[in-house]
Design a protein around this motif. Structure first.
Motif, mmCIF file in Angstrom:
data_model
loop_
_atom_site.group_PDB
_atom_site.id
_atom_site.type_symbol
_atom_site.label_atom_id
_atom_site.label_comp_id
_atom_site.label_asym_id
_atom_site.label_seq_id
_atom_site.Cartn_x
_atom_site.Cartn_y
_atom_site.Cartn_z
ATOM 1 N N MET A 195 25.124 -26.897 30.935
ATOM 2 C CA MET A 195 26.351 -26.257 31.653
ATOM 3 C C MET A 195 27.334 -27.175 31.388
ATOM 4 O O MET A 195 27.516 -28.279 31.501
ATOM 5 C CB MET A 195 25.903 -25.953 32.834
ATOM 6 C CG MET A 195 25.167 -24.603 33.294
ATOM 7 S SD MET A 195 25.863 -23.082 32.798
ATOM 8 C CE MET A 195 27.025 -22.979 33.580
ATOM 9 N N PRO A 241 20.724 -17.310 32.553
ATOM 10 C CA PRO A 241 21.806 -18.615 32.544
ATOM 11 C C PRO A 241 21.332 -19.612 31.383
ATOM 12 O O PRO A 241 20.412 -19.967 31.006
ATOM 13 C CB PRO A 241 21.431 -19.227 33.858
ATOM 14 C CG PRO A 241 20.141 -18.640 34.192
ATOM 15 C CD PRO A 241 19.865 -17.378 33.411
ATOM 16 N N ASN A 260 29.838 -17.280 36.214
ATOM 17 C CA ASN A 260 29.829 -16.413 37.384
ATOM 18 C C ASN A 260 31.210 -16.436 37.900
ATOM 19 O O ASN A 260 31.602 -17.429 38.461
ATOM 20 C CB ASN A 260 28.751 -16.511 38.269
ATOM 21 C CG ASN A 260 27.418 -16.000 37.489
ATOM 22 O OD1 ASN A 260 27.277 -14.832 37.155
ATOM 23 N ND2 ASN A 260 26.339 -17.153 37.378
ATOM 24 N N GLN A 320 30.904 -11.665 34.985
ATOM 25 C CA GLN A 320 30.150 -12.588 34.360
ATOM 26 C C GLN A 320 30.590 -12.885 32.823
ATOM 27 O O GLN A 320 31.108 -11.761 32.224
ATOM 28 C CB GLN A 320 28.670 -12.404 34.128
ATOM 29 C CG GLN A 320 27.988 -12.514 35.415
ATOM 30 C CD GLN A 320 26.277 -12.310 35.008
ATOM 31 O OE1 GLN A 320 26.092 -11.280 34.186
ATOM 32 N NE2 GLN A 320 25.451 -12.653 35.733
ATOM 33 N N TRP A 368 23.383 -14.746 27.291
ATOM 34 C CA TRP A 368 23.321 -15.668 27.978
ATOM 35 C C TRP A 368 24.575 -15.525 29.140
ATOM 36 O O TRP A 368 25.784 -15.388 28.779
ATOM 37 C CB TRP A 368 23.535 -17.092 27.248
ATOM 38 C CG TRP A 368 22.408 -17.370 26.229
ATOM 39 C CD1 TRP A 368 22.334 -16.731 24.925
ATOM 40 C CD2 TRP A 368 21.063 -17.595 26.400
ATOM 41 N NE1 TRP A 368 20.837 -17.090 24.622
ATOM 42 C CE2 TRP A 368 19.986 -17.783 25.636
ATOM 43 C CE3 TRP A 368 20.624 -18.589 27.784
ATOM 44 C CZ2 TRP A 368 18.933 -18.128 25.681
ATOM 45 C CZ3 TRP A 368 19.351 -19.069 27.722
ATOM 46 C CH2 TRP A 368 18.406 -18.987 26.612
ATOM 47 N N ASP A 377 20.708 -25.494 32.715
ATOM 48 C CA ASP A 377 21.383 -26.181 33.563
ATOM 49 C C ASP A 377 21.769 -27.824 32.992
ATOM 50 O O ASP A 377 23.118 -27.855 33.029
ATOM 51 C CB ASP A 377 20.660 -26.622 34.791
ATOM 52 C CG ASP A 377 20.414 -25.407 35.774
ATOM 53 O OD1 ASP A 377 21.193 -24.663 35.556
ATOM 54 O OD2 ASP A 377 19.243 -25.587 36.793
#
Length: 284
Positions: free
Chosen positions: A143, A137, A234, A219, A230, A140
């Protein structure tokens, strides 16, 4: 001349008079305005020989690149050390689209006409099958809040060099029909500049919507660097059906545009400024 160069240092499908593999160094800039071709004696395949060639290349070109990309994992040690000895930053990356096309040309029209040619796989640079890591991912803190699927025509990129962009890297799509549809993903983020800086550092190669075998999960993945993958989003059916359908249309569009597509980062779709913009390509 582009200040990012691409390099390949490897044996070719050729044997010399002593039945030894012929080694060759290829260097070009992203626009292929500059090309450097040198054969290397078998007993000098090392970082010292490469460093000397790099220095000669820099002298001939009249500039030092900010970095040199290369793609062969087996040559990492020699190439990285050669770059270090020459005072140049080396980077393992699959974003070597210009070199890929050049090497394919040489495989088709140069090497077969040389004495000692050995027939090989006609696809000499299978960038998309290089071993990639399991998808991770995006951090955070980086994002985006949402993403948008958009499309432009190839002619719309004619003045792309003049667009307002903080981080960017374009590709020559001049061979495409001007009416060819180029699909792209715009990521909207309040931290657009930080996200774009991160994207620039990982060397984006291509975006792919990957569906699981059952088809209920998708994804949106970003392939980057030499082997990184990466997860940008989702998606779960049926909740995200519209987004999944957009992903399927995005994949079909890539097939119709020779794999070209783009990635952009903005704080808002209403502003005429990109924190980041990259033309990408998947080898189809």
């Amino acid at each position: 001349m582009s200040n990012i160069w691409e390099l390949d240092f490897y044996s070719r499908p050729l044997l010399d008079a002593n039945n030894k593999k012929v080694w060759e160094l290829l260097i070009c800039d992203r626009d292929r305005n500059f090309e450097w071709v040198r054969e290397c004696p078998t007993n000098e395949v090392n970082s010292e020989w490469l460093a000397k060639q790099l220095l000669d290349c820099v002298s001939s070109a009249g500039q030092t690149p900010i970095k040199i990309r290369f793609f062969r994992p087996s040559m990492t040690n020699i190439i990285m050390r050669g770059c270090k000895l020459a005072g140049i930053t080396g980077q393992a990356s699959r974003r070597v689209f210009t070199l890929s096309a050049w090497l394919a040309e040489r495989m088709a029209s140069i090497y077969p006409n040389r004495d000692g040619f050995q027939a090989v796989d006609p696809n000499p640079l299978p960038l998309k099958v290089l071993a990639a890591q399991d998808p991770k991912p995006v951090p955070d803190a980086l994002m985006g809040e949402r993403w948008i699927s958009v499309s432009l025509k190839a002619r719309d990129f004619a003045d792309a060099n003049e667009w307002s962009m903080d981080f960017s890297e374009l590709l020559d799509i001049g061979d495409l029909d001007p009416d060819t549809i180029i699909s792209g993903i715009i990521i909207i983020s309040a931290r657009a500049t930080a996200l774009a800086a991160w994207m620039s550092g990982v060397d984006p190669v291509f975006i792919k919507f990957e569906r699981n075998l059952l088809g209920d999960r998708t994804q949106m993945q970003l392939e980057a660097s030499a082997d990184a993958r990466w997860v940008l989003a989702n998606l779960q059916a049926p909740k995200d059906k519209n987004a999944i359908d957009q992903g399927a249309a995005f994949e079909k569009s890539k097939q119709n545009s020779q794999g070209f597509h783009f990635l952009a980062v903005q704080t808002s779709p209403d502003v005429e400024h990109f924190a980041g913009f990259w033309m990408l390509k998947e080898v189809m």
